[in-house]
Design an enzyme around this catalytic site. Structure first.
Site, PDB file in Angstrom:
ATOM      1  N   SER A  51       0.967  -1.237   0.001  1.00  7.43           N
ATOM      2  CA  SER A  51       0.169  -0.063   0.146  1.00  7.43           C
ATOM      3  C   SER A  51       0.961   1.253  -0.203  1.00  7.43           C
ATOM      4  O   SER A  51       2.163   1.177   0.241  1.00  7.43           O
ATOM      5  CB  SER A  51      -0.826   0.108   1.042  1.00  7.43           C
ATOM      6  OG  SER A  51      -0.275   0.268   2.537  1.00  7.43           O
ATOM      7  N   SER A  65      11.821   9.817   7.228  1.00  3.33           N
ATOM      8  CA  SER A  65      10.430  10.612   7.371  1.00  3.33           C
ATOM      9  C   SER A  65      11.103  11.821   7.931  1.00  3.33           C
ATOM     10  O   SER A  65      12.152  12.257   8.446  1.00  3.33           O
ATOM     11  CB  SER A  65       9.785  10.206   8.614  1.00  3.33           C
ATOM     12  OG  SER A  65       8.576  11.423   8.796  1.00  3.33           O
ATOM     13  N   LYS A  73      12.606   6.877  13.797  1.00  2.00           N
ATOM     14  CA  LYS A  73      13.087   7.234  12.456  1.00  2.00           C
ATOM     15  C   LYS A  73      14.511   8.349  12.584  1.00  2.00           C
ATOM     16  O   LYS A  73      15.522   7.964  11.705  1.00  2.00           O
ATOM     17  CB  LYS A  73      12.113   8.408  11.613  1.00  2.00           C
ATOM     18  CG  LYS A  73      10.913   7.669  11.430  1.00  2.00           C
ATOM     19  CD  LYS A  73      11.268   6.561  10.087  1.00  2.00           C
ATOM     20  CE  LYS A  73       9.710   6.066   9.691  1.00  2.00           C
ATOM     21  NZ  LYS A  73       9.991   5.257   8.470  1.00  2.00           N
ATOM     22  N   ILE A  79       3.135   4.462  -0.241  1.00  2.00           N
ATOM     23  CA  ILE A  79       4.296   4.874  -0.952  1.00  2.00           C
ATOM     24  C   ILE A  79       5.131   3.657  -1.672  1.00  2.00           C
ATOM     25  O   ILE A  79       5.518   3.843  -2.854  1.00  2.00           O
ATOM     26  CB  ILE A  79       5.363   5.412   0.068  1.00  2.00           C
ATOM     27  CG1 ILE A  79       4.565   7.009   0.532  1.00  2.00           C
ATOM     28  CG2 ILE A  79       6.547   5.814  -0.777  1.00  2.00           C
ATOM     29  CD1 ILE A  79       5.365   7.656   1.751  1.00  2.00           C
ATOM     30  N   SER A 127      -1.585   8.355   2.202  1.00  2.00           N
ATOM     31  CA  SER A 127      -1.494   6.913   2.268  1.00  2.00           C
ATOM     32  C   SER A 127      -2.299   6.178   3.503  1.00  2.00           C
ATOM     33  O   SER A 127      -3.159   6.820   4.061  1.00  2.00           O
ATOM     34  CB  SER A 127       0.048   6.473   2.621  1.00  2.00           C
ATOM     35  OG  SER A 127       0.397   6.600   3.977  1.00  2.00           O
ATOM     36  N   TYR A 142       7.507   7.168  17.237  1.00  2.10           N
ATOM     37  CA  TYR A 142       7.791   7.227  15.777  1.00  2.10           C
ATOM     38  C   TYR A 142       9.055   8.017  15.469  1.00  2.10           C
ATOM     39  O   TYR A 142      10.006   7.586  14.781  1.00  2.10           O
ATOM     40  CB  TYR A 142       6.549   7.749  14.990  1.00  2.10           C
ATOM     41  CG  TYR A 142       6.755   7.859  13.648  1.00  2.10           C
ATOM     42  CD1 TYR A 142       6.928   6.493  12.761  1.00  2.10           C
ATOM     43  CD2 TYR A 142       6.672   9.118  12.839  1.00  2.10           C
ATOM     44  CE1 TYR A 142       6.868   6.865  11.218  1.00  2.10           C
ATOM     45  CE2 TYR A 142       6.779   9.195  11.452  1.00  2.10           C
ATOM     46  CZ  TYR A 142       6.969   7.959  10.484  1.00  2.10           C
ATOM     47  OH  TYR A 142       6.977   7.928   9.462  1.00  2.10           O
TER      48      TYR A 142
HETATM   49  N1  LIG Z   1       2.597   8.962   4.332  1.00  2.00           N
HETATM   50  C1  LIG Z   1       3.289   9.680   4.854  1.00  2.00           C
HETATM   51  O1  LIG Z   1       2.886  10.765   5.051  1.00  2.00           O
HETATM   52  C2  LIG Z   1       4.695   9.361   5.340  1.00  2.00           C
HETATM   53  C3  LIG Z   1       5.376  10.503   5.914  1.00  2.00           C
HETATM   54  C4  LIG Z   1       6.924   9.954   6.160  1.00  2.00           C
HETATM   55  C5  LIG Z   1       7.492   8.962   6.106  1.00  2.00           C
HETATM   56  N2  LIG Z   1       6.681   7.808   5.724  1.00  2.00           N
HETATM   57  C6  LIG Z   1       7.186   6.646   5.792  1.00  2.00           C
HETATM   58  O2  LIG Z   1       6.896   5.986   4.347  1.00  2.00           O
HETATM   59  C7  LIG Z   1       6.717   4.457   4.656  1.00  2.00           C
HETATM   60  C8  LIG Z   1       5.559   3.873   3.997  1.00  2.00           C
HETATM   61  O3  LIG Z   1       4.524   4.377   4.592  1.00  2.00           O
HETATM   62  P1  LIG Z   1       3.007   4.774   3.854  1.00  2.00           P
HETATM   63  O4  LIG Z   1       2.823   6.277   4.001  1.00  2.00           O
HETATM   64  O5  LIG Z   1       3.203   4.366   2.500  1.00  2.00           O
HETATM   65  O6  LIG Z   1       1.958   3.929   4.847  1.00  2.00           O
HETATM   66  P2  LIG Z   1       1.247   2.621   4.469  1.00  2.00           P
HETATM   67  O7  LIG Z   1       0.078   2.880   3.421  1.00  2.00           O
HETATM   68  O8  LIG Z   1       0.475   2.243   5.889  1.00  2.00           O
HETATM   69  O9  LIG Z   1       2.165   1.457   4.265  1.00  2.00           O
HETATM   70  C9  LIG Z   1       2.876   0.893   5.152  1.00  2.00           C
HETATM   71  C10 LIG Z   1       3.422  -0.383   4.608  1.00  2.00           C
HETATM   72  O10 LIG Z   1       4.209  -1.113   5.546  1.00  2.00           O
HETATM   73  C11 LIG Z   1       3.649  -2.675   5.649  1.00  2.00           C
HETATM   74  N3  LIG Z   1       4.119  -3.003   6.864  1.00  2.00           N
HETATM   75  C12 LIG Z   1       3.642  -2.378   7.914  1.00  2.00           C
HETATM   76  N4  LIG Z   1       4.038  -3.283   8.889  1.00  2.00           N
HETATM   77  C13 LIG Z   1       4.742  -4.261   8.660  1.00  2.00           C
HETATM   78  C14 LIG Z   1       5.417  -5.410   9.049  1.00  2.00           C
HETATM   79  N5  LIG Z   1       5.518  -5.747  10.343  1.00  2.00           N
HETATM   80  N6  LIG Z   1       6.227  -6.352   8.141  1.00  2.00           N
HETATM   81  C15 LIG Z   1       6.082  -5.843   6.949  1.00  2.00           C
HETATM   82  N7  LIG Z   1       5.467  -5.000   6.214  1.00  2.00           N
HETATM   83  C16 LIG Z   1       4.864  -4.194   7.175  1.00  2.00           C
HETATM   84  C17 LIG Z   1       2.239  -2.245   5.371  1.00  2.00           C
HETATM   85  O11 LIG Z   1       2.234  -3.810   4.687  1.00  2.00           O
HETATM   86  P3  LIG Z   1       0.941  -4.898   5.233  1.00  2.00           P
HETATM   87  O12 LIG Z   1       0.176  -4.344   6.376  1.00  2.00           O
HETATM   88  O13 LIG Z   1       0.569  -5.797   4.237  1.00  2.00           O
HETATM   89  O14 LIG Z   1       2.205  -5.787   6.245  1.00  2.00           O
HETATM   90  C18 LIG Z   1       2.308  -1.241   4.167  1.00  2.00           C
HETATM   91  O15 LIG Z   1       2.910  -2.012   2.995  1.00  2.00           O
HETATM   92  C19 LIG Z   1       6.801   4.447   6.146  1.00  2.00           C
HETATM   93  O16 LIG Z   1       8.072   3.947   6.596  1.00  2.00           O
HETATM   94  C20 LIG Z   1       6.519   5.634   6.829  1.00  2.00           C
HETATM   95  O17 LIG Z   1       7.115   5.885   7.895  1.00  2.00           O
HETATM   96  C21 LIG Z   1       5.039   8.015   5.348  1.00  2.00           C
END
Ligand SMILES: NC(=O)c1ccc[n+]([C@@H]2O[C@H](COP(=O)([O-])OP(=O)(O)OC[C@H]3O[C@@H](n4cnc5c(N)ncnc54)[C@H](OP(=O)(O)O)[C@@H]3O)[C@@H](O)[C@H]2O)c1
Length: 323
Positions: free
Chosen positions: A59, A189, A206, A61, A237, A202
């Site tokens: 899902s 992040s 990071k 990013i 996301s 969190y």
């Molecule tokens: N969106 C933002 O605003 C933002 C900002 C800064 C940084 N980030 C960083 O971007 C990255 C991706 O986040 P996102 O925003 O795309 O959020 P997201 O849509 O919630 O995606 C998170 C992903 O991590 C996987 N995941 C979570 N726990 C896991 C585990 N124990 N083992 C394996 N996979 C796991 C989830 O897949 P499953 O549930 O299928 O395991 C999902 O594919 C993260 O590291 C987040 O900290 C996001």
């Protein structure tokens, strides 16, 4: 020309340079080095044929990065816990027409099941014979008051966001070293650069990634190991919905609304792909005011700290909720 005229010319050149940079920053949605690479650097097609392993590909990013890299002609390993979602992402990647069925390996894994990681690496090597790039993207966020956070939540956060990344990277590194190089991408992040209210565990997790991987950057240089730290700001996301709270096992559960002020997931993924193709050391991907504030925190930390406490929690929360 006398020395006074030379000084005037230099001052004028400096003034023009500063105005140009500020204008670029005003229109930017990432740091200026990444903006430059986007327009004048190596195109993402440069990554064609590379084997890229993306965690958190089910899902957000990671999903959109998979589409971007599939369109660039990369061979992909898609990992996360939900196999059905990974299969959906694989099908969508194939629509680009650049990748065949065997070019995408769906490999479900849980980043906190550390004892499975070496076996997963063997599976990838058996399939593709190599791993060029590992994108450590899987992660969880948080909404909680600092003083209320259970130590169990701190531990879980560190296991998912830090130890999972370390374990998988250490399982992949020996292969990269014998293959004379590789690239480790770490999705941090802006919360890894700035103290982020209501996300203590969190933000701490990071920040930890930066210390760990800045060290590997130096140790790994002689072995041609490149590190790219990616710091997104506010991106659409399911991260907020799935965020931890202060209580173990609880999910925050608040979905993002389409009208929030955030970067689109596809734009973030495109800029990430540019950063990877150009092997940039660290990139900031965000809209303002977070981008501007991060520049301020980097170059004028005392002023930024004073401003952060003056702004107050409510305004910061409004910004985080895309208002
Ligand atoms: N969106 C933002 O605003 C933002 C900002 C800064 C940084 N980030 C960083 O971007 C990255 C991706 O986040 P996102 O925003 O795309 O959020 P997201 O849509 O919630 O995606 C998170 C992903 O991590 C996987 N995941 C979570 N726990 C896991 C585990 N124990 N083992 C394996 N996979 C796991 C989830 O897949 P499953 O549930 O299928 O395991 C999902 O594919 C993260 O590291 C987040 O900290 C996001």
């Amino acid at each position: 020309m006398d020395w006074l005229s030379v000084l005037h010319v230099l001052l004028l050149a400096f003034f023009v340079f500063v105005i140009c940079q500020l204008t670029r920053l005003y229109f930017a949605d990432s740091d200026l080095t990444l903006q430059w690479a986007h327009h004048f650097g190596v195109p993402t097609s440069h990554l064609r044929g590379k084997v890229v392993w993306i965690t958190g590909a089910s899902s957000g990013i990671g999903e959109h990065l998979s589409y971007e890299l599939a369109a660039a002609g990369c061979r992909l390993v898609l990992s996360a816990r939900r196999k059905d979602e990974l299969e959906r992402v694989k099908k969508q990647c194939q629509l680009s027409g650049r990748v065949a069925d065997a070019d995408i390996l769906v490999l479900p894994l849980d980043v906190v099941k550390f004892d499975t990681h070496k076996e997963h690496v063997r599976t990838v090597i058996d399939h593709f014979k190599q791993i060029n790039i590992l994108v450590n993207n899987a992660g969880r966020s948080q909404r909680a008051h600092w003083q209320d956070i259970s130590l169990l939540v701190d531990r879980e956060m560190l296991e998912v966001n830090v130890l999972g990344v370390l374990s998988l990277t250490r399982a992949v590194l020996p292969h990269m070293i014998t293959s004379k190089g590789g690239q480790i991408v770490v999705v941090s992040s802006m919360a890894g650069k700035l103290g982020t209210p209501l996300s203590g565990s969190y933000s701490g997790s990071k920040h930890a990634l930066h210390g760990l991987f800045e060290t590997l950057r130096i140790e790994g240089h002689a072995m041609n190991i490149k590190i790219t730290m990616v710091c997104p700001g506010h991106v659409f996301s399911s991260i907020r919905q799935k965020a931890m709270t202060e209580k173990p096992g609880e999910e925050y559960g608040v979905k993002m609304k389409p009208n929030e002020r955030r970067m689109s997931t596809s734009r973030c993924a495109l800029l990430m792909a540019v950063a990877i193709a150009n092997q940039l050391d660290e990139v900031w991907i965000s809209i303002h005011p977070v981008l501007l504030f991060t520049y301020m925190a980097q170059y004028m930390p005392t002023l930024a700290r004073r401003l952060a406490v003056r702004i107050g929690m409510r305004v910061i929360e409004d910004i985080r909720h895309g208002k």
